[in-house]
Design an enzyme around this catalytic site. Sequence first.
Site, mmCIF file in Angstrom:
data_model
loop_
_atom_site.group_PDB
_atom_site.id
_atom_site.type_symbol
_atom_site.label_atom_id
_atom_site.label_comp_id
_atom_site.label_asym_id
_atom_site.label_seq_id
_atom_site.Cartn_x
_atom_site.Cartn_y
_atom_site.Cartn_z
ATOM 1 N N CYS A 123 -46.171 -88.196 -13.169
ATOM 2 C CA CYS A 123 -46.556 -89.428 -12.489
ATOM 3 C C CYS A 123 -46.384 -89.251 -10.970
ATOM 4 C CB CYS A 123 -45.673 -90.576 -12.961
ATOM 5 S SG CYS A 123 -45.959 -91.044 -14.668
ATOM 6 N N CYS A 173 -38.545 -85.877 -19.373
ATOM 7 C CA CYS A 173 -38.963 -87.266 -19.545
ATOM 8 C C CYS A 173 -38.626 -87.790 -20.929
ATOM 9 C CB CYS A 173 -40.462 -87.412 -19.295
ATOM 10 S SG CYS A 173 -41.463 -86.474 -20.443
ATOM 11 N N CYS A 179 -38.257 -96.327 -18.053
ATOM 12 C CA CYS A 179 -39.654 -96.308 -17.603
ATOM 13 C C CYS A 179 -40.445 -95.275 -18.399
ATOM 14 C CB CYS A 179 -39.719 -96.017 -16.107
ATOM 15 S SG CYS A 179 -41.394 -96.116 -15.442
ATOM 16 N N CYS A 180 -39.881 -94.053 -18.521
ATOM 17 C CA CYS A 180 -40.563 -93.031 -19.325
ATOM 18 C C CYS A 180 -40.693 -93.508 -20.778
ATOM 19 C CB CYS A 180 -39.799 -91.711 -19.286
ATOM 20 S SG CYS A 180 -39.940 -90.796 -17.730
ATOM 21 N N CYS A 225 -43.003 -89.788 -9.150
ATOM 22 C CA CYS A 225 -41.899 -88.967 -9.662
ATOM 23 C C CYS A 225 -42.167 -87.475 -9.542
ATOM 24 C CB CYS A 225 -41.633 -89.317 -11.129
ATOM 25 S SG CYS A 225 -41.170 -91.038 -11.356
HETATM 26 S S1 SF4 Z 1 -42.461 -90.135 -14.719
HETATM 27 FE FE1 SF4 Z 1 -41.746 -91.826 -13.361
HETATM 28 S S2 SF4 Z 1 -43.380 -93.381 -13.294
HETATM 29 FE FE2 SF4 Z 1 -43.836 -91.921 -14.975
HETATM 30 S S3 SF4 Z 1 -43.056 -92.906 -16.769
HETATM 31 FE FE3 SF4 Z 1 -41.393 -91.557 -16.040
HETATM 32 S S4 SF4 Z 1 -40.134 -92.762 -14.592
HETATM 33 FE FE4 SF4 Z 1 -42.059 -93.906 -14.989
#
Ligand code: SF4
Length: 249
Positions: A204, A232, A121-122, A207
């Site tokens: 985010c 991240c 996701c990151c 998170c």
């Molecule tokens: S912090 Fe969480 S929502 Fe944001 S990009 Fe990373 S995993 Fe995805």
Amino acid sequence: MTAITDKGTAKALDDQLASLDLAGRLSLVASLGGRTVFTTSLGIEDQVITAAIGTHRLPIDVATLETGRLFKETVDLIGETESQYDITITRYHPLKDDIDEYVAKYGMNGFYESVEARHACCGVRKLKPLARALEGASFWITGLRRGQSGNRAETPFAEFDAERNLIKINVLADWDIETLKAYVEENAVPVNPLHARGYPSIGCEPCTRAIKPGEPERAGRWWWENDEKRECGLHVPEAALPSLESSAL
Ligand code: SF4
């Protein structure tokens, strides 16, 4: 003017930057030629850097990674900061195809299920947009501080980033939180209201949680993971991340 970006230049810069104040550090880097990019998360460190860039009208591109999962307070602060300093903060968004692929494989909030899913996701929401933000850059300015966490304790002022072929400049490496707060107060720098609600580090929304008294500054980031060195990936060499089976990177 093309800037030289290699290990030797980074080492020399690291020595030079140590004796300068914030404005001096930024001005020195901006004078070296090549494209200089500052990526802001709108946290207190980055707001202080933006204030210095805006106040001194420095030729530094200011960019942010608009992941699509930010707190409303953070999104609002982007516009407020642009107005206050009469600057443009360029938003870099994830690509729709990448998000669709991620959601199909892991689900929208799949990052809670595994470290692999979280890094994926990151990868699509942060790392790929970051690569676009840094295209053609010689210098990348960040707000990393030694006091933020144990794995940032050795943060230098300048370091060669071989993967991105640029020099990363950490202009606040030696600042502590009290110095930051004093700068904000003295210069009326706009800051994210979440800081006052127990969020020293803001990422985010899904998170990030508030921290408890006595917890490290970044304890509220990806709090469900047990790895004390969780990041991240923006500031970790790609080779050090868990393998990502998705096409995220
Ligand atoms: S912090 Fe969480 S929502 Fe944001 S990009 Fe990373 S995993 Fe995805």
